[in-house]
Design a protein around this motif. Structure first.
Motif, PDB file in Angstrom:
ATOM      1  N   GLY A   1       0.740  -1.203   0.040  1.00 35.76           N
ATOM      2  CA  GLY A   1       0.033   0.144  -0.209  1.00 35.76           C
ATOM      3  C   GLY A   1       0.878   1.115  -0.246  1.00 35.76           C
ATOM      4  O   GLY A   1       0.584   2.193  -0.551  1.00 35.76           O
ATOM      5  N   GLY A   2       1.868   1.328   1.024  1.00 35.24           N
ATOM      6  CA  GLY A   2       2.697   2.525   1.054  1.00 35.24           C
ATOM      7  C   GLY A   2       3.479   2.690  -0.403  1.00 35.24           C
ATOM      8  O   GLY A   2       3.641   3.848  -0.899  1.00 35.24           O
TER       9      GLY A   2
ATOM     10  N   THR B   1      -3.290   9.242   3.225  1.00 33.32           N
ATOM     11  CA  THR B   1      -2.663   8.283   4.072  1.00 33.32           C
ATOM     12  C   THR B   1      -3.801   7.309   4.773  1.00 33.32           C
ATOM     13  O   THR B   1      -3.374   6.679   5.751  1.00 33.32           O
ATOM     14  CB  THR B   1      -1.629   8.839   5.069  1.00 33.32           C
ATOM     15  OG1 THR B   1      -2.219   9.715   5.971  1.00 33.32           O
ATOM     16  CG2 THR B   1      -0.664   9.798   4.313  1.00 33.32           C
ATOM     17  N   GLY B   2      -5.078   7.614   4.467  1.00 31.27           N
ATOM     18  CA  GLY B   2      -5.804   6.726   5.109  1.00 31.27           C
ATOM     19  C   GLY B   2      -6.058   5.248   5.298  1.00 31.27           C
ATOM     20  O   GLY B   2      -6.375   4.531   6.174  1.00 31.27           O
ATOM     21  N   ASN B   3      -5.376   4.840   3.925  1.00 30.82           N
ATOM     22  CA  ASN B   3      -5.300   3.427   3.914  1.00 30.82           C
ATOM     23  C   ASN B   3      -3.813   2.604   4.225  1.00 30.82           C
ATOM     24  O   ASN B   3      -3.648   1.766   3.967  1.00 30.82           O
ATOM     25  CB  ASN B   3      -5.587   2.818   2.529  1.00 30.82           C
ATOM     26  CG  ASN B   3      -7.061   2.992   2.106  1.00 30.82           C
ATOM     27  OD1 ASN B   3      -7.804   2.891   2.952  1.00 30.82           O
ATOM     28  ND2 ASN B   3      -7.399   2.914   1.036  1.00 30.82           N
ATOM     29  N   LEU B   4      -3.069   3.658   4.820  1.00 31.36           N
ATOM     30  CA  LEU B   4      -1.588   3.182   5.455  1.00 31.36           C
ATOM     31  C   LEU B   4      -1.554   2.884   6.682  1.00 31.36           C
ATOM     32  O   LEU B   4      -2.319   3.317   7.711  1.00 31.36           O
ATOM     33  CB  LEU B   4      -0.634   4.152   4.832  1.00 31.36           C
ATOM     34  CG  LEU B   4      -0.720   4.347   3.365  1.00 31.36           C
ATOM     35  CD1 LEU B   4       0.085   5.630   2.778  1.00 31.36           C
ATOM     36  CD2 LEU B   4      -0.726   3.281   2.371  1.00 31.36           C
ATOM     37  N   ASP B   5      -0.426   2.042   7.127  1.00 35.76           N
ATOM     38  CA  ASP B   5      -0.233   1.899   8.448  1.00 35.76           C
ATOM     39  C   ASP B   5       0.633   3.171   8.758  1.00 35.76           C
ATOM     40  O   ASP B   5       1.090   3.935   8.198  1.00 35.76           O
ATOM     41  CB  ASP B   5       0.635   0.753   8.600  1.00 35.76           C
ATOM     42  CG  ASP B   5       1.947   0.539   7.794  1.00 35.76           C
ATOM     43  OD1 ASP B   5       2.884   1.333   8.051  1.00 35.76           O
ATOM     44  OD2 ASP B   5       2.000  -0.123   7.040  1.00 35.76           O
TER      45      ASP B   5
ATOM     46  N   GLN C   1       6.038   8.193   6.194  1.00 36.33           N
ATOM     47  CA  GLN C   1       6.884   8.282   5.079  1.00 36.33           C
ATOM     48  C   GLN C   1       6.167   9.005   3.883  1.00 36.33           C
ATOM     49  O   GLN C   1       6.690   9.724   3.263  1.00 36.33           O
ATOM     50  CB  GLN C   1       7.595   6.799   4.843  1.00 36.33           C
ATOM     51  CG  GLN C   1       8.164   6.185   5.872  1.00 36.33           C
ATOM     52  CD  GLN C   1       8.556   4.817   5.525  1.00 36.33           C
ATOM     53  OE1 GLN C   1       7.760   4.124   4.376  1.00 36.33           O
ATOM     54  NE2 GLN C   1       9.392   4.222   6.189  1.00 36.33           N
ATOM     55  N   VAL C   2       5.178   8.519   3.638  1.00 37.91           N
ATOM     56  CA  VAL C   2       4.302   9.125   2.432  1.00 37.91           C
ATOM     57  C   VAL C   2       4.120  10.581   2.621  1.00 37.91           C
ATOM     58  O   VAL C   2       4.286  11.704   1.956  1.00 37.91           O
ATOM     59  CB  VAL C   2       3.122   8.376   2.224  1.00 37.91           C
ATOM     60  CG1 VAL C   2       2.184   9.255   1.242  1.00 37.91           C
ATOM     61  CG2 VAL C   2       3.284   6.900   1.629  1.00 37.91           C
TER      62      VAL C   2
END
Length: 221
Positions: free
Chosen positions: A141-142, A166-170, A176-177
């Motif tokens: 995902g990232g 960044t809603g779908n990321l750990d 990082q994103v």
């Protein structure tokens, strides 16, 4: 860079017209960033879609980089999205049949604005060199969201719109994103309007506003 004046938008529902935006006005200066916050259903995504030319307001005015969206037909809005804005979505929205290298260059090719030197630099800074020949389904995902960031900035658009990017990321990938997005927006000379639920992420942008009951309120953080 962005001037929104008295924007109103309603949708039809079983109970009649449902107002979503009720006279929203805001400004975003060139090279600056603004976080837009608010509860679900407050109109944040609706506002972003209107600014991107993905939907049309009932009334009010939107100016982006000196261009008014009023009166644009579908072809005009498509040209506007191609040349003046880039949108980063929560769901990545990469083209599954294209490799990373082609997803990165997709919008730039549509706009006839491919800059190989800039694309190479973006690819390196995003850490995507070893992934260029993979397909989206082969990425985390990232990694997918880093490709989406690179695709958006490949044309150095005047305005970048980000809807919960960044809603779908750990948490680690999100950090990082977000760091890369802010750095690269600055390098591209773009302005950033970002929808987020996170106070921590919003605090990293220059300004913060809250949408509540279809109206803009003051700083959230």
């Amino acid at each position: 860079m962005l001037d929104v004046q008295d924007l109103k938008k309603s949708y039809s529902g079983p109970q009649g017209q449902l107002p979503v935006l009720d006279g929203v006005s805001l400004r975003l200066e060139a090279g600056s960033s603004l976080a837009l916050m608010g509860e679900s259903g407050s109109g944040k995504s609706t506002l972003l879609h209107l600014v991107a030319g993905l939907d049309q307001a009932d009334s009010g005015a939107i100016w982006v980089a000196g261009q008014s969206l009023a009166g644009l037909d579908e072809a005009g809005r498509a040209a506007f999205r191609r040349d003046r804005v880039a949108v980063i979505f929560q769901q990545f929205n990469l083209i599954p049949s294209l490799r990373v290298v082609d997803n990165l260059a997709f919008q730039a090719r549509l706009a006839g604005a491919v800059d190989s030197t800039w694309l190479d630099w973006l690819t390196e800074r995003l850490g995507l060199q070893a992934l260029l020949h993979r397909y989206p389904e082969q990425l985390s995902g990232g990694q997918q969201q880093r490709v989406a960031v690179g695709r958006a900035l490949a044309v150095r658009p005047p305005l970048v719109l980000a809807d919960e990017p960044t809603g779908n990321l750990d948490e680690e990938s999100a950090d990082q994103v977000m760091a890369l997005l802010l750095e690269l927006v600055q390098q591209a000379g773009s302005s950033l309007l970002m929808v987020t639920h996170s106070n921590a992420l919003a605090a990293r942008l220059d300004r913060q506003l809250i949408l509540k009951a279809g109206r803009v309120h003051g700083s959230a953080v």
